[in-house]
Design a protein around this motif. Structure first.
Motif, PDB file in Angstrom:
ATOM      1  N   ARG A 170       0.821  -1.216   0.000  1.00 38.33           N
ATOM      2  CA  ARG A 170       0.000   0.000   0.000  1.00 38.33           C
ATOM      3  C   ARG A 170       0.851   1.261   0.000  1.00 38.33           C
ATOM      4  O   ARG A 170       0.530   2.259   0.660  1.00 38.33           O
ATOM      5  CB  ARG A 170      -0.923  -0.002   1.218  1.00 38.33           C
ATOM      6  CG  ARG A 170      -0.188  -0.143   2.529  1.00 38.33           C
ATOM      7  CD  ARG A 170      -1.094   0.043   3.733  1.00 38.33           C
ATOM      8  NE  ARG A 170      -0.465  -0.481   4.933  1.00 38.33           N
ATOM      9  CZ  ARG A 170      -1.007  -0.423   6.143  1.00 38.33           C
ATOM     10  NH1 ARG A 170      -2.178   0.142   6.296  1.00 38.33           N
ATOM     11  NH2 ARG A 170      -0.380  -0.922   7.180  1.00 38.33           N
ATOM     12  N   ALA A 179      -4.199   0.497  -6.974  1.00 39.80           N
ATOM     13  CA  ALA A 179      -5.573   0.175  -6.581  1.00 39.80           C
ATOM     14  C   ALA A 179      -6.550   1.163  -7.224  1.00 39.80           C
ATOM     15  O   ALA A 179      -7.614   0.768  -7.716  1.00 39.80           O
ATOM     16  CB  ALA A 179      -5.690   0.206  -5.056  1.00 39.80           C
ATOM     17  N   ILE A 191      -6.792  -4.246  -1.112  1.00 41.93           N
ATOM     18  CA  ILE A 191      -5.378  -3.911  -0.877  1.00 41.93           C
ATOM     19  C   ILE A 191      -4.911  -4.694   0.347  1.00 41.93           C
ATOM     20  O   ILE A 191      -5.470  -4.548   1.433  1.00 41.93           O
ATOM     21  CB  ILE A 191      -5.184  -2.400  -0.626  1.00 41.93           C
ATOM     22  CG1 ILE A 191      -5.801  -1.579  -1.756  1.00 41.93           C
ATOM     23  CG2 ILE A 191      -3.692  -2.080  -0.485  1.00 41.93           C
ATOM     24  CD1 ILE A 191      -5.684  -0.076  -1.559  1.00 41.93           C
TER      25      ILE A 191
END
Ligand code: NDP
Length: 294
Positions: A170, A179, A191
């Motif tokens: 992330r 994403a 995620i």
């Protein structure tokens, strides 16, 4: 049969098209896009990346304005240099090679780049635009690595809409913008990160996995369902014993040999995402140049 996604070839096609477009722009405007490349210090990996980016930029006809600064450069000095580049007419894109030395706050520096010249697509304004569905991607400055992944996915010609996509990682530069891009393609996006529980089970549900973790060969064969598409962003240098001799090797975040047996398509490391990142940096520089004429 598993398809090997050839990032080198796709990136070469992208660069060929960019070169053609830049040649035409040069004829029409008498100008070429300019990319300022800022490196502070001499981290070996950064020097390799800067060299590769500079070479590729020049090959497609982009003018490179080189700013290699000493390690001791302080934050104020760097901010002044960026301010100058922000106002410099022949500079359309500014790339600050990361990581910066510890005494410089990276986010302050990235925020100081004019959003219209943000060749990496990391400025908060550009990050925000990416998350607003109504913006037209054609004119956006999009983080290069995830955009390169998206181009590779689209090149497969499979319907992305409705697919379960799992992005592992992330970070601001890869995982989160990846994403967003997949969400724009109407994927159902999860995620995963270091605190995700049962990550193996999460990955197993994925039609598309994008791994951007920085852990060598973390994604194993039994994490990936049959016929999933696997994009491996990871670049990890490991030591391997070859006939008693220890050698350095680059490997991804995916256990390539095992996972490629069942995947529908997979990117290799090296030769997958890496070349796409550079090609998308050149794409952003040209977009910035074209936007300046609007
Ligand atoms: P970061 O270190 O910024 O982020 C790594 C992410 O992985 C974090 O979100 C972290 O979670 C997550 N993570 C770490 N360990 C685990 C774990 N055991 N299980 C699940 N998630 C985990 O890395 P980057 O995004 O910058 O880069 C990722 C990889 O991609 C690196 O190998 C890098 O070298 C490579 N890379 C390649 C590029 C290319 O052009 N091919 C370009 C950029 C990066 P948390 O947030 O919870 O800490």
């Amino acid at each position: 049969m598993t398809k090997l996604i050839n990032g080198k070839e796709i990136a070469q096609n992208l660069r060929n098209n960019l070169k053609k477009e830049i040649d035409i722009l040069k004829k029409n405007t008498g100008k070429v896009p300019g990319l300022a490349v800022v490196q502070v210090g001499n981290v070996a990996a950064s020097s390799v990346y800067v060299k590769a980016k500079t070479k590729s930029a020049k090959e497609v006809g982009i003018e490179v304005i080189d700013n290699h600064l000493p390690e001791e450069t302080n934050q104020k000095e760097l901010l002044n240099i960026i301010e100058t580049l922000n106002n410099q007419a022949n500079v359309d894109g500014i790339l600050v090679q990361l990581p910066l030395p510890k005494h410089i706050n990276e986010q302050i520096i990235l925020d100081s780049i004019h959003p219209d010249k943000d060749a990496d697509g990391f400025h908060p304004l550009n990050v925000g635009k990416l998350s607003i569905a109504s913006h037209n991607d054609e004119n956006l400055l999009i983080p290069c690595t995830p955009y390169g992944c998206l181009i590779m996915l689209k090149g497969l010609g499979v319907e992305l809409s409705g697919k379960n996509a799992v992005v592992v990682g992330r970070s601001n530069i890869v995982g989160k913008p990846m994403a967003q891009l997949l969400l724009k393609e109407s994927c159902t996006v999860t995620i995963a990160h270091s605190r995700t529980k049962n990550i193996e089970e999460v990955c197993k549900k994925a039609d598309i996995i994008v791994a951007a973790v920085g852990r060598p060969r973390m994604i194993k064969e039994n994490w990936v369902k049959k016929d999933a598409i696997v994009i491996d962003v990871g670049i990890n240098r490991i030591e391997v014993d070859i006939d008693g001799e220890i050698k350095n090797r680059l490997v991804g975040d995916v256990d390539f040999n095992a996972v490629s047996k069942n995947a529908a398509a997979i990117t290799p490391v090296p030769g997958g995402v890496g070349p796409m990142t550079i090609a998308c940096l050149l794409r952003n520089t040209m977009i910035a140049f074209k936007n300046s004429y609007k």
